[in-house]
Motif scaffolding. Sequence first.
Motif, PDB file in Angstrom:
ATOM      1  N   VAL A   1      47.330 -66.354  23.525  1.00  0.00           N
ATOM      2  CA  VAL A   1      46.634 -67.121  24.567  1.00  0.00           C
ATOM      3  C   VAL A   1      45.168 -66.707  24.629  1.00  0.00           C
ATOM      4  N   ASP A   2      44.915 -65.405  24.584  1.00  0.00           N
ATOM      5  CA  ASP A   2      43.535 -64.916  24.619  1.00  0.00           C
ATOM      6  C   ASP A   2      42.729 -65.423  23.420  1.00  0.00           C
ATOM      7  N   ALA A   3      43.362 -65.454  22.253  1.00  0.00           N
ATOM      8  CA  ALA A   3      42.666 -65.924  21.050  1.00  0.00           C
ATOM      9  C   ALA A   3      42.306 -67.396  21.166  1.00  0.00           C
ATOM     10  N   LEU A   4      43.195 -68.191  21.743  1.00  0.00           N
ATOM     11  CA  LEU A   4      42.901 -69.616  21.934  1.00  0.00           C
ATOM     12  C   LEU A   4      41.783 -69.792  22.951  1.00  0.00           C
ATOM     13  N   ILE A   5      41.817 -69.030  24.024  1.00  0.00           N
ATOM     14  CA  ILE A   5      40.740 -69.090  25.025  1.00  0.00           C
ATOM     15  C   ILE A   5      39.399 -68.777  24.374  1.00  0.00           C
ATOM     16  N   THR A   6      39.366 -67.769  23.527  1.00  0.00           N
ATOM     17  CA  THR A   6      38.126 -67.381  22.849  1.00  0.00           C
ATOM     18  C   THR A   6      37.590 -68.524  21.992  1.00  0.00           C
ATOM     19  N   VAL A   7      38.457 -69.183  21.243  1.00  0.00           N
ATOM     20  CA  VAL A   7      38.017 -70.291  20.389  1.00  0.00           C
ATOM     21  C   VAL A   7      37.488 -71.447  21.240  1.00  0.00           C
ATOM     22  N   LEU A   8      38.148 -71.742  22.336  1.00  0.00           N
ATOM     23  CA  LEU A   8      37.676 -72.823  23.213  1.00  0.00           C
ATOM     24  C   LEU A   8      36.304 -72.492  23.807  1.00  0.00           C
ATOM     25  N   LYS A   9      36.098 -71.246  24.161  1.00  0.00           N
ATOM     26  CA  LYS A   9      34.783 -70.844  24.675  1.00  0.00           C
ATOM     27  C   LYS A   9      33.717 -70.965  23.587  1.00  0.00           C
ATOM     28  N   GLU A  10      34.080 -70.645  22.360  1.00  0.00           N
ATOM     29  CA  GLU A  10      33.137 -70.807  21.245  1.00  0.00           C
ATOM     30  C   GLU A  10      32.791 -72.274  21.038  1.00  0.00           C
ATOM     31  N   LYS A  11      33.773 -73.147  21.154  1.00  0.00           N
ATOM     32  CA  LYS A  11      33.506 -74.585  21.030  1.00  0.00           C
ATOM     33  C   LYS A  11      32.606 -75.057  22.165  1.00  0.00           C
ATOM     34  N   ALA A  12      32.813 -74.512  23.357  1.00  0.00           N
ATOM     35  CA  ALA A  12      31.961 -74.881  24.490  1.00  0.00           C
ATOM     36  C   ALA A  12      30.511 -74.505  24.220  1.00  0.00           C
ATOM     37  N   GLU A  13      30.298 -73.346  23.647  1.00  0.00           N
ATOM     38  CA  GLU A  13      28.937 -72.904  23.337  1.00  0.00           C
ATOM     39  C   GLU A  13      28.331 -73.757  22.223  1.00  0.00           C
ATOM     40  N   THR A  14      29.117 -74.057  21.206  1.00  0.00           N
ATOM     41  CA  THR A  14      28.614 -74.841  20.068  1.00  0.00           C
ATOM     42  C   THR A  14      28.179 -76.238  20.498  1.00  0.00           C
ATOM     43  N   TYR A  15      28.940 -76.835  21.406  1.00  0.00           N
ATOM     44  CA  TYR A  15      28.680 -78.235  21.763  1.00  0.00           C
ATOM     45  C   TYR A  15      28.138 -78.380  23.188  1.00  0.00           C
ATOM     46  N   ASP A  16      27.425 -77.368  23.636  1.00  0.00           N
ATOM     47  CA  ASP A  16      26.859 -77.415  24.981  1.00  0.00           C
ATOM     48  C   ASP A  16      25.853 -78.547  25.136  1.00  0.00           C
ATOM     49  N   ASN A  17      25.157 -78.912  24.063  1.00  0.00           N
ATOM     50  CA  ASN A  17      24.120 -79.947  24.173  1.00  0.00           C
ATOM     51  C   ASN A  17      24.650 -81.346  23.891  1.00  0.00           C
ATOM     52  N   VAL A  18      25.956 -81.493  23.773  1.00  0.00           N
ATOM     53  CA  VAL A  18      26.539 -82.820  23.556  1.00  0.00           C
ATOM     54  C   VAL A  18      27.052 -83.342  24.893  1.00  0.00           C
ATOM     55  N   ILE A  19      26.487 -84.466  25.318  1.00  0.00           N
ATOM     56  CA  ILE A  19      26.920 -85.104  26.557  1.00  0.00           C
ATOM     57  C   ILE A  19      27.764 -86.318  26.203  1.00  0.00           C
ATOM     58  N   LYS A  20      28.874 -86.473  26.880  1.00  0.00           N
ATOM     59  CA  LYS A  20      29.806 -87.557  26.585  1.00  0.00           C
ATOM     60  C   LYS A  20      30.086 -88.375  27.827  1.00  0.00           C
ATOM     61  N   ALA A  21      30.635 -89.533  27.629  1.00  0.00           N
ATOM     62  CA  ALA A  21      31.093 -90.339  28.755  1.00  0.00           C
ATOM     63  C   ALA A  21      32.337 -89.695  29.346  1.00  0.00           C
ATOM     64  N   GLY A  22      32.290 -89.436  30.645  1.00  0.00           N
ATOM     65  CA  GLY A  22      33.495 -88.962  31.312  1.00  0.00           C
ATOM     66  C   GLY A  22      34.464 -90.120  31.501  1.00  0.00           C
ATOM     67  N   ARG A  23      35.720 -89.798  31.703  1.00  0.00           N
ATOM     68  CA  ARG A  23      36.727 -90.839  31.917  1.00  0.00           C
ATOM     69  C   ARG A  23      37.728 -90.344  32.942  1.00  0.00           C
ATOM     70  N   THR A  24      37.962 -91.149  33.956  1.00  0.00           N
ATOM     71  CA  THR A  24      39.025 -90.879  34.925  1.00  0.00           C
ATOM     72  C   THR A  24      39.906 -92.105  34.987  1.00  0.00           C
ATOM     73  N   HIS A  25      41.203 -91.888  35.062  1.00  0.00           N
ATOM     74  CA  HIS A  25      42.168 -92.992  35.005  1.00  0.00           C
ATOM     75  C   HIS A  25      42.019 -93.800  33.715  1.00  0.00           C
ATOM     76  N   LEU A  26      41.505 -93.150  32.662  1.00  0.00           N
ATOM     77  CA  LEU A  26      41.243 -93.781  31.368  1.00  0.00           C
ATOM     78  C   LEU A  26      40.167 -94.857  31.455  1.00  0.00           C
ATOM     79  N   GLN A  27      39.365 -94.821  32.517  1.00  0.00           N
ATOM     80  CA  GLN A  27      38.269 -95.771  32.700  1.00  0.00           C
ATOM     81  C   GLN A  27      36.945 -94.999  32.686  1.00  0.00           C
ATOM     82  N   ASP A  28      35.834 -95.738  32.480  1.00  0.00           N
ATOM     83  CA  ASP A  28      34.515 -95.116  32.431  1.00  0.00           C
ATOM     84  C   ASP A  28      34.252 -94.299  33.694  1.00  0.00           C
ATOM     85  N   ALA A  29      33.725 -93.099  33.492  1.00  0.00           N
ATOM     86  CA  ALA A  29      33.318 -92.245  34.608  1.00  0.00           C
ATOM     87  C   ALA A  29      31.983 -91.602  34.251  1.00  0.00           C
ATOM     88  N   VAL A  30      31.434 -90.845  35.195  1.00  0.00           N
ATOM     89  CA  VAL A  30      30.104 -90.279  34.998  1.00  0.00           C
ATOM     90  C   VAL A  30      30.116 -89.276  33.841  1.00  0.00           C
TER      91      VAL A  30
END
Length: 469
Positions: free
Chosen positions: A173-202
């Motif tokens: 579990v700790d190893a997976l958390i570490t990889v996810l945090k690394e992905k967060a750092e790598t793609y910090d400057n990528v902004i995406k469309a949010g989605r709630t209820h599978l519809q467009d969100a902020v």
Amino acid sequence: MKTREVEMMTDAFRIARDPLGEVKVPKEAYYGAQTQRAVENFPISGQRLPRSFIRAQGIIKASAAKANCEVGALEERVAKAIIQAAEEVIEGKWDDQFVVDAYQAGAGTSQNMNANEVIASRSSEILGGERGDISLVHPNDHVNMAQSTNDTIHAAINIAVAEDIQHRLLGEVDALITVLKEKAETYDNVIKAGRTHLQDAVPIRYSQVFGGYAQSLAYARDNIHGCLDYLYEIGLGGNAVGTGINAHPDYARKAVSDVARRTQLPFRLPKDRFSFMQNTGAAVRVSHALKELAIHLIKISSDLRLLSSGPRTGLAEIRLPAVQPGSSIMPGKVNPVIPENMYMICAQVIGNDTVVTTAACESQLEINAMMPVIGYNVLNSVTLLGNGIKVFRERCVTGLEVDRDQCAYWLERSTALATVLNPYMGYERASQIAKKAYQQGKTVREVVVEERLLTEEEAERILNPEHLV
């Protein structure tokens, strides 16, 4: 005087005896009559309690022999033989001799006697006797001294689950958390469309998405870790109902202390031994915590499947590693098989928790008769999650990539960008803009500029994604 348990019958079998009479047992088996009866009575699944549980049984039998010897209840030479045989069980040398089905009855009496008989038979060999000879070391009188199925099976569940969680699950579990945090750092400057209820969100940053995944797993991990303290309470010495009948007053303390020494984990006597005997509370808590982890993993794996959908007709914001062809008929198709595998594993863990919950309800008076199925399912969940998370991390999450261009494409077209206009022109007018953009196939930016609600410069400033996250 005790008689020999064994008489040669054929080249393949010997005759073993127990209080119910004679039983044919395979000649080369270390186990005896009671184990053989269980094999014949419970031909249910072909599944056995796992290696970690057998190891825990060996730890308990070795620690019990040492404690009984120290208090003067067990002859030293017999104790040493039992300890040596039990340590061979701990090491996995005799796993093939543990043959009782996981779906047994009697709170695990068959499983306890399987261990007693194997260790007694092997101890007799160590002392110069023959396999199956109980005149030198008796499975009940010596190996099971000061014990009962009711305290040893329960303690074995706690020991096995605690060791598996510490050594097989939490690190993954700790190893997976570490990889996810690394992905967060790598793609910090990528902004995406949010989605709630599978519809467009902020909009939202991918660092916030991956960071959210990591923290949800951290909460689940902490919950599981918190359950360990309950597992560390083991009621050895409680014997049949918790009173400690036939056990020396110092036996329980010495036996539990040796379990802690052998496992290097802080096992201790319970605050209330009768509560321990009556309930399988620690296993229930752990099972519920494992289910919570499974729920979070289902959410993450489901998200990755959806975000990687396509490659041409889906969201396609994420590219997952291609690990195998995805279709026997459609050339070039690659499916998100690792996230699918994670979902299936988690579905089984949720099912296991239902079994554990139902079986825990069977606690009646001084014992829970369903302990084997409780132990089997909790240990199965730990194994599935540990192995599954490792594969999920190594073969999916570590190699996933975010498609920056595709994220920008969807973000620009999201009607939810109209939300940022609320402070400038109100909710109603912003709703009309969003509706018009959708109906005309235009972006929110294009509509507000065409209708001269904002200048190009104002639209660029107000609708800049960097200002929206």
